[in-house]
Design a protein around this motif. Structure first.
Motif, PDB file in Angstrom:
ATOM      1  N   ALA A  78      11.348 154.658 -28.555  1.00  0.00           N
ATOM      2  CA  ALA A  78      10.296 154.195 -27.639  1.00  0.00           C
ATOM      3  C   ALA A  78       9.130 153.588 -28.408  1.00  0.00           C
ATOM      4  O   ALA A  78       8.585 152.547 -28.019  1.00  0.00           O
ATOM      5  N   TYR A  79       8.758 154.223 -29.515  1.00  0.00           N
ATOM      6  CA  TYR A  79       7.634 153.707 -30.314  1.00  0.00           C
ATOM      7  C   TYR A  79       7.996 152.367 -30.954  1.00  0.00           C
ATOM      8  O   TYR A  79       7.197 151.429 -30.932  1.00  0.00           O
ATOM      9  N   SER A  81      10.189 150.209 -29.900  1.00  0.00           N
ATOM     10  CA  SER A  81      10.244 149.208 -28.831  1.00  0.00           C
ATOM     11  C   SER A  81       8.858 148.723 -28.452  1.00  0.00           C
ATOM     12  O   SER A  81       8.626 147.516 -28.263  1.00  0.00           O
ATOM     13  N   THR A  82       7.909 149.655 -28.372  1.00  0.00           N
ATOM     14  CA  THR A  82       6.533 149.290 -28.027  1.00  0.00           C
ATOM     15  C   THR A  82       5.902 148.433 -29.117  1.00  0.00           C
ATOM     16  O   THR A  82       5.223 147.438 -28.841  1.00  0.00           O
ATOM     17  N   GLN A 217      15.401 143.781 -24.969  1.00  0.00           N
ATOM     18  CA  GLN A 217      15.727 145.209 -24.989  1.00  0.00           C
ATOM     19  C   GLN A 217      17.162 145.445 -24.546  1.00  0.00           C
ATOM     20  O   GLN A 217      17.904 146.236 -25.157  1.00  0.00           O
ATOM     21  N   CYS A 277      10.517 158.919 -21.297  1.00  0.00           N
ATOM     22  CA  CYS A 277      10.117 157.530 -21.562  1.00  0.00           C
ATOM     23  C   CYS A 277       9.131 157.006 -20.522  1.00  0.00           C
ATOM     24  O   CYS A 277       8.377 156.067 -20.804  1.00  0.00           O
ATOM     25  N   HIS A 281       6.920 155.306 -23.247  1.00  0.00           N
ATOM     26  CA  HIS A 281       7.435 153.965 -23.538  1.00  0.00           C
ATOM     27  C   HIS A 281       6.673 152.940 -22.694  1.00  0.00           C
ATOM     28  O   HIS A 281       6.891 152.821 -21.491  1.00  0.00           O
ATOM     29  N   SER A 283       6.155 149.327 -23.387  1.00  0.00           N
ATOM     30  CA  SER A 283       6.308 148.016 -24.022  1.00  0.00           C
ATOM     31  C   SER A 283       5.661 146.913 -23.194  1.00  0.00           C
ATOM     32  O   SER A 283       5.086 145.969 -23.736  1.00  0.00           O
ATOM     33  N   ASN A 367       7.910 148.448 -18.225  1.00  0.00           N
ATOM     34  CA  ASN A 367       8.002 149.748 -18.903  1.00  0.00           C
ATOM     35  C   ASN A 367       9.203 150.551 -18.414  1.00  0.00           C
ATOM     36  O   ASN A 367      10.018 151.016 -19.211  1.00  0.00           O
ATOM     37  N   ASP A 371      13.080 151.595 -19.950  1.00  0.00           N
ATOM     38  CA  ASP A 371      13.534 152.975 -20.144  1.00  0.00           C
ATOM     39  C   ASP A 371      15.047 153.070 -19.999  1.00  0.00           C
ATOM     40  O   ASP A 371      15.704 153.881 -20.663  1.00  0.00           O
ATOM     41  N   ILE A 374      16.682 152.176 -23.278  1.00  0.00           N
ATOM     42  CA  ILE A 374      16.594 153.277 -24.244  1.00  0.00           C
ATOM     43  C   ILE A 374      17.599 154.368 -23.891  1.00  0.00           C
ATOM     44  O   ILE A 374      18.239 154.955 -24.778  1.00  0.00           O
TER      45      ILE A 374
END
Length: 405
Positions: A78-79, A81-82, A217, A277, A281, A283, A367, A371, A374
């Motif tokens: 998640a980090y 991706s952001t 993504q 997420c 998460h 992004s 966002n 998820d 992910i």
């Protein structure tokens, strides 16, 4: 949902009223709002370091309390991706802004100039610098995972609840008045037309770029999971539509969960990854904030060095993990970095807040839909199961603790 829609409506009304009132307001009356903006801006400067410490400390401690393998994997994805969303925004700004924006465009009126000077000012020194608050939050949060002090964690959790309450009942309700005063000042100082024209272009770009983020993504998730990325993205459209209508990641969790199951994600993985997420998460929020911030830097002829922007993006990714779950919470968590890392003043912060809230639902939709990507990756890595019950329950408990923020 009602709170989000109400805030968006009030911000739009504040902008319109600020523009209209700038045409006929007498200077003495306008200075009342300028004075309020000065006081509110000073309060934000005082409050933001406290907010950062209060939100990030229990968030880090919560992750430590549920330090299962898949909690770490999910948080890491998640980090990353952001952060990648922020880097994509930086590259897009460097490529397009010289062609679609103009250097030197006035960003806000000088509230200290002429008739629009405030009647009085009250200094509100912050208890600590933003970076000091961030470092202290990390130190205390990590320390609590080692010491495992339930008493200290409960105190940190209660402090977070207090700060959340201040945000909900004081800061957020006053934001429309703050934004009204900014647009009133811009209108009376002749900076309004250029600012709105330029920022309108950035709003459209930010909305389009959230879709670029989603496509990238799901291309990545499709390769890892061995699934058609476009079919997987199509299966997530119900979650996207729900988030677009509600502007709430939490309210969209049931729909996101069901959509993830359609993409072959197991119930145990989806039940863990999707709620977690939904809070860590962001992004889409990262894309919007970065594009808006860089547009102000560009149009104001401020420094946009690679080192400065990269530092901002990596720290903003941490702020997004601990962003409060209230309308406008992500941008409020970013205020401290905008001021300390990029040198924004109160007027520029107000423009950021107004722009962010204006297309908040598109960022939220990005966002929660991401998820699902992910969840596909974690499902592939975990082979459909999170391991033993102890690890899974520990991770789920941490996810629930973070979700309360």
């Amino acid at each position: 949902m009602k709170l989000t829609q109400s805030l968006l409506f009030r911000v739009i009304v504040a902008i319109i009223l600020g523009i209209i009132c700038s045409l006929f307001f007498p200077a003495p009356l306008a200075r009342v709002f300028v004075t309020f903006n000065g006081l509110f801006g000073n309060f934000l400067g005082f409050f933001v370091p406290v907010l950062i410490f209060a939100l990030i400390t229990p968030a880090i401690a919560s992750l430590g309390k549920g330090a299962g393998k898949w909690l770490g994997v999910t948080t890491g994805i998640a980090y990353v991706s952001t952060i990648l969303s922020g880097l994509l925004a930086f590259g897009t700004a460097k490529l397009l802004y010289p062609h679609i924006l103009q250097h030197g465009t006035p960003q806000a009126a000088d509230i200290d100039a002429g008739a629009l000077a405030p009647y009085f000012e009250v200094e509100m020194p912050a208890p600590m610098e933003v970076m000091a608050a961030l470092l202290l939050a990390f130190t205390v949060g990590l320390g609590m995972t080692a010491v495992k002090s339930d008493t200290l964690y409960d105190a940190a959790d209660q402090l977070r609840n207090v700060i959340m309450r201040v945000i909900e009942v004081f800061v957020i309700p006053l934001l429309p008045v703050f934004i009204f005063g900014i647009f009133l000042s811009m209108g009376m100082n002749g900076n309004l037309v250029e600012t709105l024209t330029s920022f309108g272009t950035v709003l459209l770009l930010a909305t389009a770029m959230t879709w670029v983020v989603l496509i990238l993504q799901f291309l990545c998730a499709g390769v890892i999971a061995g699934r058609n990325p476009f079919v997987a993205l199509r299966n997530m459209l119900p979650a996207y539509g729900t988030a677009l209508g509600t502007s709430s990641s939490a309210a969209t969790i049931p729909v996101t969960y069901k959509s993830a199951l359609k993409n072959g994600v197991s119930e145990s993985v989806a039940g863990f990854v999707i709620p977690l997420c939904a809070t860590i998460h962001l992004s889409g929020s990262m894309m919007k904030i970065t594009l808006f911030a860089l547009s102000i830097l560009f149009m104001s002829d401020m420094d946009i060095s690679v080192g400065k922007v990269m530092g901002f993006i990596f720290l903003l990714g941490i702020m997004m993990i601990a962003a409060p779950g209230v309308p406008g919470g992500a941008i409020m968590a970013a205020v401290g970095l905008l001021q300390s890392s990029l040198g924004f003043d109160d007027s520029q912060v107000a423009l950021m807040i107004a722009a962010y809230i204006a297309i908040d639902s598109f960022g939220t939709a990005c966002n929660v839909t991401g998820d699902g990507a992910i969840a596909m990756m974690v499902n592939k890595f975990a082979r459909g199961t999170l391991g033993d019950r102890t690890e899974a329950s520990a991770g789920a408990a941490a996810a629930g603790s973070i979700a309360r923020s």
